[in-house]
Write an enzyme that holds these catalytic residues in place. Structure first.
Site, PDB file in Angstrom:
ATOM      1  N   LYS A 180      -6.924   5.118   2.463  1.00  0.00           N
ATOM      2  CA  LYS A 180      -6.120   6.007   3.320  1.00  0.00           C
ATOM      3  C   LYS A 180      -6.540   7.478   3.136  1.00  0.00           C
ATOM      4  CE  LYS A 180      -4.088   2.372   4.836  1.00  0.00           C
ATOM      5  NZ  LYS A 180      -2.776   1.790   4.638  1.00  0.00           N
TER       6      LYS A 180
HETATM    7  C1  LIG Z   1      -1.923   0.501   4.770  1.00  0.00           C
HETATM    8  C2  LIG Z   1      -0.825   0.350   5.742  1.00  0.00           C
HETATM    9  C3  LIG Z   1       0.463  -0.043   5.378  1.00  0.00           C
HETATM   10  C4  LIG Z   1       0.814  -0.536   4.014  1.00  0.00           C
HETATM   11  O1  LIG Z   1       0.429   0.286   2.993  1.00  0.00           O
HETATM   12  P1  LIG Z   1       0.085  -0.314   1.529  1.00  0.00           P
HETATM   13  O2  LIG Z   1       0.040   0.916   0.695  1.00  0.00           O
HETATM   14  O3  LIG Z   1      -1.233  -1.002   1.648  1.00  0.00           O
HETATM   15  O4  LIG Z   1       1.195  -1.240   1.160  1.00  0.00           O
HETATM   16  C5  LIG Z   1       1.450  -0.055   6.344  1.00  0.00           C
HETATM   17  N1  LIG Z   1       1.190   0.283   7.615  1.00  0.00           N
HETATM   18  C6  LIG Z   1      -0.035   0.645   8.015  1.00  0.00           C
HETATM   19  C7  LIG Z   1      -0.254   1.031   9.439  1.00  0.00           C
HETATM   20  C8  LIG Z   1      -1.087   0.667   7.101  1.00  0.00           C
HETATM   21  O5  LIG Z   1      -2.319   0.992   7.513  1.00  0.00           O
END
Ligand SMILES: *Cc1c(COP(=O)(O)O)cnc(C)c1O
Length: 374
Positions: A180
């Site tokens: 991210k």
């Molecule tokens: C990555 C993601 C999540 C969940 O995040 P995690 O930290 O992996 O649990 C939720 N929504 C979207 C759109 C994502 O890309």
């Protein structure tokens, strides 16, 4: 091998973490407070509650909004499954609204068509880092007494009509997974405009513990005393992770700048290529590009995907429409429910996109991709 996404860790990031390991607090200490303050400032000046993942953030957000059996949560199928499953696990009915054909963002007209007086939350996703159309969604939510949630796992650092992500929906969730826009290893946060909702979110992520004596049902105990009024979980993020997050936040502007440059380089090279379609950007949005979702036309997505992988370019597909997952399909959600999202899925490939990607890497992806579709 070129992954589709990866973290960027500097020496300063490493120092920040090792300093915590040598200190007094591994968790629930000053780094957590400092990180939450910094995330809140970035996200429109609202209270932020850090947590162990973006999935935990969604669970906390829905719980904090009081989502439960009998409620409906309207969301997009073009997302990671957690956006929907965290509402379902609280007993709500998930209602999928289709996306706009070009942006793959939840379509306000489709939302308008499915809201009812049972709608508790309208959950948008800032797919690829491009904010959804919150100015269209908020009045729809208001008209049925629902709240808006922005799943900003992709978009932290971006803006919409000059307003930062975190200030767009009633409640916003973030993820700090390594791919991210910034990372704490695993991690996430909830940002809430209403301090009462933020407090409920905080208590849910801390086993439901209430520490404010004004709210105690029983008085006269000592300073050790606390009460639990509603069940919660332990979703607390550590000081180790928050120290990394604080250090990464200092680099977020540079990360975003590089992601923007990479997007421009892909766009320039790929926009005119037959058989491809480049991402759409609305004029009023400054995205924090998390993904570069290119579309492969003419039914050739699989062939192109396999070709890129064979060349060591580890592309991804984001996302399989959530209502296609057996957990929803077996409960009666049918294919064809959201044709725009389903068509987008059939065409989409996420090209490598991360701050440490070099121009030479980007050019190798462009060259390989253009040969494959030629
Ligand atoms: C990555 C993601 C999540 C969940 O995040 P995690 O930290 O992996 O649990 C939720 N929504 C979207 C759109 C994502 O890309």
């Amino acid at each position: 091998m070129l992954p589709y996404g990866r973290q960027s860790i500097s020496d300063d990031d490493i120092e920040a973490v090792t300093a915590i390991l040598r200190g007094d607090w591994l968790t629930t200490g000053p780094a957590v407070t400092a990180f939450e303050t910094a995330v809140g400032e970035l996200a429109g000046g609202h209270r932020a509650v850090s947590c162990t993942s973006g999935t935990a953030a969604l669970h906390m957000a829905y719980a904090g909004l009081g989502v439960g059996p009998g409620d409906e949560v309207v969301t997009t199928p073009m997302t990671f499954v957690a956006t929907a499953s965290c509402a379902a696990i609280l007993g709500a009915k998930v209602v999928f609204a289709d996306v706009e054909e070009d942006t793959a963002l939840i379509d306000p007209a489709a939302v308008e068509a499915v809201v009812t007086d049972r709608t508790k939350v309208i959950a948008a996703v800032d797919y690829a880092g491009h904010a959804a159309d919150y100015d269209a969604l908020q009045p729809i939510a208001d008209s049925v007494g629902a709240k808006t949630l922005g799943d900003a796992a992709h978009s932290v650092g971006g803006t919409y009509k000059g307003r930062p992500v975190g200030d767009l929906a009633d409640v916003t969730t973030l993820s700090f997974f390594p791919t991210k826009n910034l990372t704490t290893g695993e991690g996430g946060a909830v940002v809430a405009k209403d301090p009462a909702i933020a407090q409920r979110v905080h208590e849910f992520h801390h086993i439901g513990v209430v520490r404010d004596p004004e709210r105690f049902e029983h008085t006269g105990e000592g300073s050790w005393y606390y009460e639990v009024h509603e069940h919660g979980l332990n979703y607390r993020l550590t000081d180790i992770a928050c120290a990394l997050g604080l250090s990464q936040l200092k680099r977020l502007d540079a990360f975003k700048k590089r992601r923007t440059e990479i997007t421009a380089r892909y766009n320039e090279a790929l926009a005119g290529v037959d058989g491809l379609r480049t991402p759409t950007q609305r004029d009023h949005v400054d995205p924090a590009w998390h993904l570069y979702p290119v579309r492969v036309l003419g039914g050739r997505r699989r062939e192109v995907f396999d070709g890129l992988r064979a060349a060591g370019i580890l592309v991804q597909v984001n996302y399989i429409p959530v209502h296609w997952q057996p957990v929803f399909a077996n409960a009666g959600y049918q294919r064809g429910l959201c044709p725009n999202a389903e068509q987008f899925y059939r065409e989409e490939i996420s090209l490598p996109m991360f701050p440490d990607l070099t121009d030479a890497d980007v050019d190798r992806v462009i060259e390989t991709l253009t040969k494959l579709v030629a």
